[in-house]
Scaffold this active site. Structure first.
Site, PDB file in Angstrom:
ATOM      1  N   GLU A 152     126.510  85.290  55.796  1.00  0.00           N
ATOM      2  CA  GLU A 152     126.015  86.628  56.100  1.00  0.00           C
ATOM      3  C   GLU A 152     125.079  86.518  57.302  1.00  0.00           C
ATOM      4  O   GLU A 152     124.352  85.532  57.452  1.00  0.00           O
ATOM      5  CB  GLU A 152     125.285  87.207  54.887  1.00  0.00           C
ATOM      6  CG  GLU A 152     126.240  87.402  53.734  1.00  0.00           C
ATOM      7  CD  GLU A 152     125.613  88.096  52.546  1.00  0.00           C
ATOM      8  OE1 GLU A 152     124.533  88.680  52.680  1.00  0.00           O
ATOM      9  OE2 GLU A 152     126.226  88.040  51.478  1.00  0.00           O
ATOM     10  N   LYS A 204     136.121  74.993  49.266  1.00  0.00           N
ATOM     11  CA  LYS A 204     135.092  76.029  49.329  1.00  0.00           C
ATOM     12  C   LYS A 204     133.926  75.740  48.389  1.00  0.00           C
ATOM     13  O   LYS A 204     132.762  75.754  48.799  1.00  0.00           O
ATOM     14  CB  LYS A 204     135.719  77.391  49.004  1.00  0.00           C
ATOM     15  CG  LYS A 204     134.744  78.527  48.891  1.00  0.00           C
ATOM     16  CD  LYS A 204     133.963  78.724  50.194  1.00  0.00           C
ATOM     17  CE  LYS A 204     132.781  79.642  50.031  1.00  0.00           C
ATOM     18  NZ  LYS A 204     133.078  81.026  50.178  1.00  0.00           N
ATOM     19  N   PHE A 249     120.056  73.016  56.867  1.00  0.00           N
ATOM     20  CA  PHE A 249     119.959  73.161  55.408  1.00  0.00           C
ATOM     21  C   PHE A 249     119.003  72.141  54.812  1.00  0.00           C
ATOM     22  O   PHE A 249     119.165  71.692  53.688  1.00  0.00           O
ATOM     23  CB  PHE A 249     121.345  73.105  54.749  1.00  0.00           C
ATOM     24  CG  PHE A 249     121.997  74.452  54.779  1.00  0.00           C
ATOM     25  CD1 PHE A 249     122.450  74.983  55.973  1.00  0.00           C
ATOM     26  CD2 PHE A 249     122.092  75.221  53.637  1.00  0.00           C
ATOM     27  CE1 PHE A 249     122.997  76.254  56.022  1.00  0.00           C
ATOM     28  CE2 PHE A 249     122.633  76.500  53.680  1.00  0.00           C
ATOM     29  CZ  PHE A 249     123.089  77.012  54.873  1.00  0.00           C
ATOM     30  N   CYS A 260     126.447  83.902  46.973  1.00  0.00           N
ATOM     31  CA  CYS A 260     127.401  82.779  46.959  1.00  0.00           C
ATOM     32  C   CYS A 260     126.866  81.502  46.331  1.00  0.00           C
ATOM     33  O   CYS A 260     127.352  81.079  45.287  1.00  0.00           O
ATOM     34  CB  CYS A 260     127.881  82.494  48.377  1.00  0.00           C
ATOM     35  SG  CYS A 260     128.935  83.790  49.011  1.00  0.00           S
ATOM     36  N   LYS A 323     117.802  86.297  52.431  1.00  0.00           N
ATOM     37  CA  LYS A 323     117.535  85.530  53.655  1.00  0.00           C
ATOM     38  C   LYS A 323     117.365  86.545  54.779  1.00  0.00           C
ATOM     39  O   LYS A 323     117.750  87.722  54.624  1.00  0.00           O
ATOM     40  CB  LYS A 323     118.676  84.554  53.946  1.00  0.00           C
ATOM     41  CG  LYS A 323     119.993  85.215  54.341  1.00  0.00           C
ATOM     42  CD  LYS A 323     120.982  84.165  54.800  1.00  0.00           C
ATOM     43  CE  LYS A 323     122.242  84.807  55.343  1.00  0.00           C
ATOM     44  NZ  LYS A 323     123.230  83.833  55.798  1.00  0.00           N
TER      45      LYS A 323
HETATM   46  C1  UDX Z   1     126.633  80.628  52.101  1.00  0.00           C
HETATM   47  C2  UDX Z   1     127.367  79.521  52.877  1.00  0.00           C
HETATM   48  O1  UDX Z   1     126.554  79.049  53.945  1.00  0.00           O
HETATM   49  C3  UDX Z   1     128.686  80.037  53.402  1.00  0.00           C
HETATM   50  O2  UDX Z   1     129.387  78.996  54.068  1.00  0.00           O
HETATM   51  C4  UDX Z   1     129.500  80.534  52.214  1.00  0.00           C
HETATM   52  O3  UDX Z   1     130.731  81.040  52.668  1.00  0.00           O
HETATM   53  C5  UDX Z   1     128.730  81.608  51.466  1.00  0.00           C
HETATM   54  O4  UDX Z   1     127.462  81.097  51.060  1.00  0.00           O
HETATM   55  P1  UDX Z   1     125.179  82.760  52.754  1.00  0.00           P
HETATM   56  O5  UDX Z   1     125.107  83.088  51.311  1.00  0.00           O
HETATM   57  O6  UDX Z   1     125.426  83.849  53.748  1.00  0.00           O
HETATM   58  O7  UDX Z   1     126.313  81.677  53.028  1.00  0.00           O
HETATM   59  O8  UDX Z   1     123.773  82.121  53.112  1.00  0.00           O
HETATM   60  P2  UDX Z   1     123.212  80.785  53.782  1.00  0.00           P
HETATM   61  O9  UDX Z   1     122.856  81.041  55.187  1.00  0.00           O
HETATM   62  O10 UDX Z   1     124.073  79.634  53.494  1.00  0.00           O
HETATM   63  O11 UDX Z   1     121.837  80.634  52.964  1.00  0.00           O
HETATM   64  C6  UDX Z   1     121.850  80.501  51.539  1.00  0.00           C
HETATM   65  C7  UDX Z   1     120.463  80.457  50.972  1.00  0.00           C
HETATM   66  O12 UDX Z   1     119.877  79.193  51.206  1.00  0.00           O
HETATM   67  C8  UDX Z   1     119.474  81.490  51.531  1.00  0.00           C
HETATM   68  O13 UDX Z   1     118.744  82.033  50.443  1.00  0.00           O
HETATM   69  C9  UDX Z   1     118.583  80.685  52.440  1.00  0.00           C
HETATM   70  O14 UDX Z   1     117.298  81.236  52.540  1.00  0.00           O
HETATM   71  C10 UDX Z   1     118.573  79.345  51.717  1.00  0.00           C
HETATM   72  N1  UDX Z   1     118.304  78.188  52.574  1.00  0.00           N
HETATM   73  C11 UDX Z   1     119.165  77.861  53.571  1.00  0.00           C
HETATM   74  C12 UDX Z   1     117.196  77.402  52.344  1.00  0.00           C
HETATM   75  O15 UDX Z   1     116.402  77.654  51.418  1.00  0.00           O
HETATM   76  N2  UDX Z   1     116.987  76.298  53.131  1.00  0.00           N
HETATM   77  C13 UDX Z   1     117.825  75.958  54.118  1.00  0.00           C
HETATM   78  O16 UDX Z   1     117.572  74.932  54.777  1.00  0.00           O
HETATM   79  C14 UDX Z   1     118.947  76.763  54.366  1.00  0.00           C
END
Ligand code: UDX
Length: 433
Positions: A152, A204, A249, A260, A323
């Site tokens: 997203e 996935k 990440f 997700c 996020k």
């Molecule tokens: C995720 C996957 O990245 C994507 O490939 C899949 O198709 C769907 O799920 P999304 O849910 O959009 O995508 O969010 P993402 O950007 O991955 O972040 C997920 C969560 O992890 C967020 O709450 C974010 O704040 C958290 N996060 C991310 C952390 O706490 N630390 C990080 O270093 C990265």
């Protein structure tokens, strides 16, 4: 495109942008009407202009009619949601099943059915058997699996320029159909991995399990840092220079939420249990637990900073979306913390640049404000829980004028600690001294 939620709407627009004729189906007539009017029903930077542009070309349209899509499609992408069931960790396949039951009996001509939804492994095989039994066109309907990895906030970019394409196929015909559908993307150099159906479904959930594990790893280190006065932000920076580890990440903070990662790792565990390989994924129980412990730690820190009782104390919550650059509040860590503090008797006031309507609807009992300054006015404590640029750029001196006490916890390790301290704030963060 079967289903025009986050995935389906984005995919429909991007496929039209690539030059295909696209018809998007949804059972929600309101959603279909908004999309047909050029309005994206969720917050996704860059998607609305592309939607309007492609509606104008006549290549893109939306409908609620299964008869129409069944007639229309050479390739049908299954894009409906698979949320967590309310009664277990497993995925709720009712939308997938309803969609398949509606479309398959209408497939009277040669076509390809391509699954994109995130599903428990074995679902594709089950659908293939159903197609073979029920589709009037019989063997002329080919089932393939083509998982989606879009994030997203970057959905358009991730769809038009993905890191990779995964094609789960059982025949050359299936592979050729997917190659044709993604020709412009493949020609731009995006790698294609051809697999069987089981592997495609697994890629996935494995990717999401890895990402969740990486985040929980650094958050576990944050717990150790808290016990040793070490600094998880510096730790993460030092680790990230090792190319084998990498920095993405690896940001410690309040942890992951959204539609997700949390539900996908839980559904993966539930499926592994059914398959008799639960031990292989038992570490994901810990990944989930570490993630949820960060939220509890944030609530504890709030108590600590307010001298043990939060009752009647005003707490400004900066962020509601799971996020930044999203209005999605599904399993939002920020709103989880806000509602726990609210339940504990605090006077909680939430502000988010995009997710206010969704937050108000889901958590009507929380207090809301129209800006950072309004939320902070009279607050005894400010919690920074979603790292929007707007919060990073907020001026601590200006906010210091309106709060009742200069206390901030940076739940995302994204603020400039020195700047806040220099402006007279007590600055605390997760995993940092
Ligand atoms: C995720 C996957 O990245 C994507 O490939 C899949 O198709 C769907 O799920 P999304 O849910 O959009 O995508 O969010 P993402 O950007 O991955 O972040 C997920 C969560 O992890 C967020 O709450 C974010 O704040 C958290 N996060 C991310 C952390 O706490 N630390 C990080 O270093 C990265």
């Amino acid at each position: 495109m079967l289903g025009t939620g986050y995935l389906g709407a984005t995919h429909a627009v991007c496929m039209a942008e690539l030059g295909f004729d696209v018809l998007g189906l949804d059972v929600d007539a309101g959603k279909v009407a908004r999309l047909s009017d050029g309005e994206v029903p969720f917050f996704e930077p860059g998607l609305e202009p592309l939607l309007r542009k492609n509606l104008a070309t006549g290549r893109l349209a939306f409908t609620t009619s299964y008869d129409e899509v069944a007639d229309f499609g050479d390739i049908h992408f299954l894009c409906v949601g698979t949320p967590q069931r309310t009664d277990s960790l497993a995925a709720d396949l009712s939308y997938v099943d309803a969609c398949i039951e509606a479309i398959v009996p209408r497939l009277t001509r040669s076509c390809v059915l391509a699954g994109k939804s995130t599903v428990p492994i074995g679902t594709a095989e089950r659908i293939a058997a159903h197609v073979a039994q029920v589709a009037p066109a019989g063997n002329d309907v080919e089932l393939v699996w083509n998982p989606e990895f879009l994030r997203e906030g970057y959905a358009v970019e991730d769809t038009l320029r993905p890191d990779r394409l995964v094609f789960g196929v059982t025949s050359d015909r299936g592979e050729e159909a997917l190659r044709a559908a993604y020709r412009p993307v493949i020609d731009s150099g995006v790698p294609v991995v051809i697999t069987d159906l089981a592997t495609a479904q697994l890629v996935k959930v494995a990717a999401n399990a890895f990402l969740a594990t990486k985040i929980s790893f650094i958050n576990a280190m944050a717990e150790v840092c808290e016990a040793t006065h070490a600094d998880v932000k510096k730790l993460s920076e030092a680790l990230s220079h090792d190319a084998r580890i990498g920095g993405r990440f690896l940001h410690a903070g309040l942890g992951f939420g959204g539609g997700c990662l949390p539900k996908d790792i839980r559904a993966f565990m539930a499926r592994a249990d059914e398959l008799g390989v639960d031990q292989a994924l038992s570490f994901l129980t810990e990944v989930d637990a570490i993630n949820l412990r960060r939220r509890a730690r944030m609530v504890d820190l709030a108590h600590e900073l307010l001298g043990d009782s939060v009752v009647g104390r005003r707490i400004a919550i900066l962020g509601a979306a799971f996020k930044p650059n999203s209005d999605d509040i599904r399993d939002s860590p920020a709103l989880d913390v806000a509602s726990r503090l609210n339940n504990a008797g605090a006077d909680v006031v939430v502000y988010d640049p995009a997710a206010m309507d969704n937050a108000r609807q889901r958590y009507p009992n929380l207090g809301y404000a129209g800006s950072t300054t309004e939320a902070a006015t009279g607050a005894h404590l400010v919690l920074h829980l979603t790292e929007w640029a707007e919060f990073r750029e907020a001026d601590p001196a200006v906010l210091g004028e309106v709060v009742a006490a200069c206390n901030i916890v940076d739940g995302r390790n994204a603020l400039d600690a020195e700047r806040w301290r220099a402006a007279g704030w007590t600055y605390r963060a997760l995993g940092r001294p």
